[in-house]
Design a protein around this motif. Sequence first.
Motif, short mmCIF file in Angstrom:
data_model
loop_
_atom_site.label_atom_id
_atom_site.label_comp_id
_atom_site.label_asym_id
_atom_site.label_seq_id
_atom_site.Cartn_x
_atom_site.Cartn_y
_atom_site.Cartn_z
N LYS A 188 -2.95 -3.83 8.32
CA LYS A 188 -2.37 -3.19 7.26
C LYS A 188 -1.31 -2.32 7.75
N LEU A 189 -0.24 -2.07 6.65
CA LEU A 189 0.97 -1.14 7.10
C LEU A 189 0.84 -0.02 6.20
N SER A 190 1.35 0.89 6.69
CA SER A 190 1.48 2.20 6.20
C SER A 190 2.87 2.37 5.52
N THR A 240 13.33 -7.03 11.26
CA THR A 240 11.76 -7.12 11.81
C THR A 240 11.35 -7.70 10.60
N PHE A 241 11.45 -7.33 9.29
CA PHE A 241 10.56 -7.82 8.02
C PHE A 241 10.84 -9.23 8.12
N PRO A 276 0.69 -1.23 -0.13
CA PRO A 276 -0.10 0.18 0.01
C PRO A 276 0.78 1.20 -0.04
N GLN A 277 0.41 2.42 -0.28
CA GLN A 277 0.89 3.58 -0.38
C GLN A 277 -0.17 4.64 0.61
N LEU A 332 4.49 -8.22 2.31
CA LEU A 332 5.38 -7.88 3.19
C LEU A 332 7.03 -7.57 2.66
N LEU A 333 7.44 -8.41 1.59
CA LEU A 333 8.56 -8.08 1.13
C LEU A 333 8.56 -6.84 0.22
N LYS A 334 7.19 -6.73 -0.46
CA LYS A 334 7.35 -5.26 -1.20
C LYS A 334 7.22 -4.24 -0.27
N GLU A 335 6.64 -4.29 0.78
CA GLU A 335 6.72 -3.35 2.05
C GLU A 335 7.81 -2.91 2.31
N MET A 336 8.64 -3.78 2.58
CA MET A 336 10.31 -3.90 3.02
C MET A 336 11.00 -2.93 1.91
#
Length: 1009
Positions: free
Chosen positions: A87-89, A367-368, A64-65, A387-391
């Motif tokens: 969900k992560l920001s 952490t990730f 997400p963005q 989560l990999l993308k978020e990382m």
Amino acid sequence: MLIPSCSSRDLGAETLHPHFIPPLCKSHFSSWPHRAARVSPRFNLSEQRIPRRKNPLPGTLLPPQGLDKVIESRTLMDGTRVFVGFKLSCHSRTASPAARPSRKKKYGGVLPLILRSLESDDNLENTLNSLCENLSPKEQTVVLKEQRSSWERLIRVWEFFKSQKDYVPNVIHYNIVLRVLGRAQRWDDLRRCWVEMAKNGVLPTNNTYGMLVDVYGKAGLMKEALLWIKHMRLRGIFPDEVTMNTVVRVLKDAGEFDKADRFYKDWCVGLVELDGLELDSVADFENELNLADISYKHFLSTELFKTGGRAKSFALSDMEASSPRKPRLTSTYNTLIDLYGKAGRLKEAADVFAEMLRSGVPMDTITFNTMIFTCGSHGSLSEAEALLKEMEGRGISPDTKTYNILLSLYADSGNIDAALTCYRQIRKSDLFPDVVTHRAIIHALCERGMVREVDEVIEEVQKSGFQIDEHSLPMVVKMYVDSKLLSKAKSLLESFQNNCTISSKNRAAIMDVYAEKGLWADAESLFFAKRNIVEQQKDILEYNVMIKAYGKAKFYEKAFSLFRTMKNQGVWPDECTYNSLIQMFAGGDLMEQIRDLLAEMQRAGFKPNCLTYSAIIASYARLGLLSEAADMHIEMEKQGVKPNEVVYGSLINGFAEIGRVKQAFRYLRQMEECGVPSNHIILTSLIKAYAKMGYVQGARSIYEKMKSMEGGSDIVASNSMIGLYADLGMVSEAKVMFETIQSRGEADGISFATMMRLYKGMGMLDEAIEVAEEMKKADLLRDCNSYNKVMACYATKGLLLECGKLLHEMMFVRKILPDSGTFKVIFVVLKKGGMPIEAVSQLESCYHEGKPYARQAIISCVFSLVGLHNFARESCKTLLKAKVALDSSIYNACIYVYGEMGETDQALNLFMKMQDNGLRPDLVTYVNLLNCYGKAGMIEGVRRVHNMMKRGDIKPNESLLNSVMDAYRKSNRHDLAELVSKEMRFELDLQQYADSGTESEPDETPPDL
């Protein structure tokens, strides 16, 4: 028995400990880490997109963005609210952490020279005296830290510093020394260092206690680690965040998740309550009355607390006791996420992650990695991918451990293509696969038998100048052996041994792969192979596996010889050795060796296990030595070994087989009293026992009981019931049972054979033939016995051609050699087919005497008799090509075959050849010649044999006279046949008259006076 590779859980642990290598399997060689039960959390991420990476992983979601963190919940059907994800920001107020600097520190001044000299100079004291006399405390600290690779060198350097006049003891130096001694598990030296520290008035700090908890925890001494926290409490020191994190990690790694959670939450509110954290064997260190229950290391730890402790506890300050605490370190949050993830408490893991975001604590690769592992290992691979993308969106680059985790997760989920893509992505990301990477991908590929892909990975490793991890060898060898690529397995092992050493544990694992496949020679070759290290001795595990390999191949002498020579090599047999040998010999019913080994085992102080006793008792039962089996059962109970169902099953079955029903039921009652559940084998034995008694109702009740068990009745029990009905002539009951199991597709060869026996015994030949045909259609003719049963059924009905066809199918299509039962049926076929009784008797005599080519001659005759002339001709050609001297019976058989086919010239040529070889024709020869003459219309040949009988050249015989008459009839000379018939009646009348005259003639011999 194969040593497994690392699992995704191991790879998760690897992310937290850079040098972690998953432990080996303990099933036969080592232990596999416990996998928590998998739950299915849902870490839901928004589907808004960010720009793609250059090489995205397959199936990954884009992160997400600009979204705030949202805790989600879901209502279950029963109204319970449960956490289902978060969900992560990507736009956090926390800046992404900078790249970590290299752990290799650079020093200025004289330090580089000192460190190089200490590392390379053998004369350590000279270096110290020349370079280290005027170092500052800070420089001394640096020198001590750099000696952590060798505890002995560290002690020598430290002793030198302490010998300097101006040296002042300080806690930093003691912390360094205590840590190195603890990591080397030099507990006595650590104790002396601690005592010295107390004598010098140096008080431990939070760093000291945290370090001690860490080294004791990593050594597996969790109880002792907790005692250090008790000591800390006595000194009035409250654990700081680093120490708290260390305690939580130690408890987590020991699987004490609830205790770790409690310690953390107590710390957050200013409490350190350890009473509830004590384990059963840990007594309070203030209580000195329970030392008997404490280990030696624990006792030493307890002694440590006496030295350096305070007489009374100091209360914590009001601020410390009352103020709430929140962790501030990234490492603490990483530990907590891993704790809750491994405990399956996914809501708490999400809460910790959310708190980390809210508190502005920077996230790092660990952490990730921990979050990816937590999501993926609980079935949420899509969230792990997101989560990999978020990382990457946060500017945190994945490392090799990140890809190791994903690779293992994909492999565990069965997506081998994604695992391979992940493996290749490591190099595309300018990273390098490590030992864990190669072990994981090789394990995944070997499990699926992907030989080509494994070869590519191995080739890539070898091109890099390395060998594959030795723990991967057993699984690769197993894959090659399973694929029948033995040469590849051998080549791999030779290549590895040329450059590396295989440990005894892994060598034994590879040998076990060969042993399981019966490849004892390959296991033996590896066992006796030259070792790279002269001092490396063969381990007891290797001897045990080699003995197992010999046992599976039934090379009992080799196994026993190896057992006797191992002591000469300095290796003493253990309990496993004795148990394996005894079980092996029991399988071969070698009772004398078993008795000797059992006595030797007990003298050595070992006790046979239940499997060993079971094997011995089963062997005695097979041999019918039931008294010895019963005695062994009594001995087993005296030794305190609880019998299992195999023991009772062997005893019950053994006594049931010989009709001793009372004893069988006595052991059944004992078994029930001991709480051992009945199984299908035992209940089937009871059915046999009832069958011996002819007690149908009892057998039925047992069978009904089996039907109510899990899996229902098995085919063995059903066949036993059919056999019971057949023995009692209960046709309708047997038929119902047979049709029932046949409708379920369970009927086997025994079922069909029993029904054929029943119908034949009752004279119901048509029904027997019908069952035989059904057996053929069911493709149940798979061994010699099943063919014999069907051929016997056809022979009884007179279907001789069908018998011949089945015999040919068995021998030349199925490649099954005939046995004594087969020849028994063949002789019945020859007699029923009209072959002269003298010829059949001659063939039977040849068979029982084992004359060369007798079996081939018999089979040729039966093919000829039933009309399969082509098969008979081929068989005769094989006989006549023999390079050994043939018996006259073999020539007779061939003359018979060619005569039946009407090939008179060939038959007469054989007759002439027989005479040329010095063999005189006998009665069977003339019978077969007359058959040839008759079919060919050769009246002169028949007359010649007839005249030889008249002159007495051939002893007159009824069968021979009948053959003469048959030959005349076949030549259409019925007049001559009638003449021979009259002569035959006249001769019989004369014989009867002579016999009666002899019987009535008075005895003229005078009595003795």
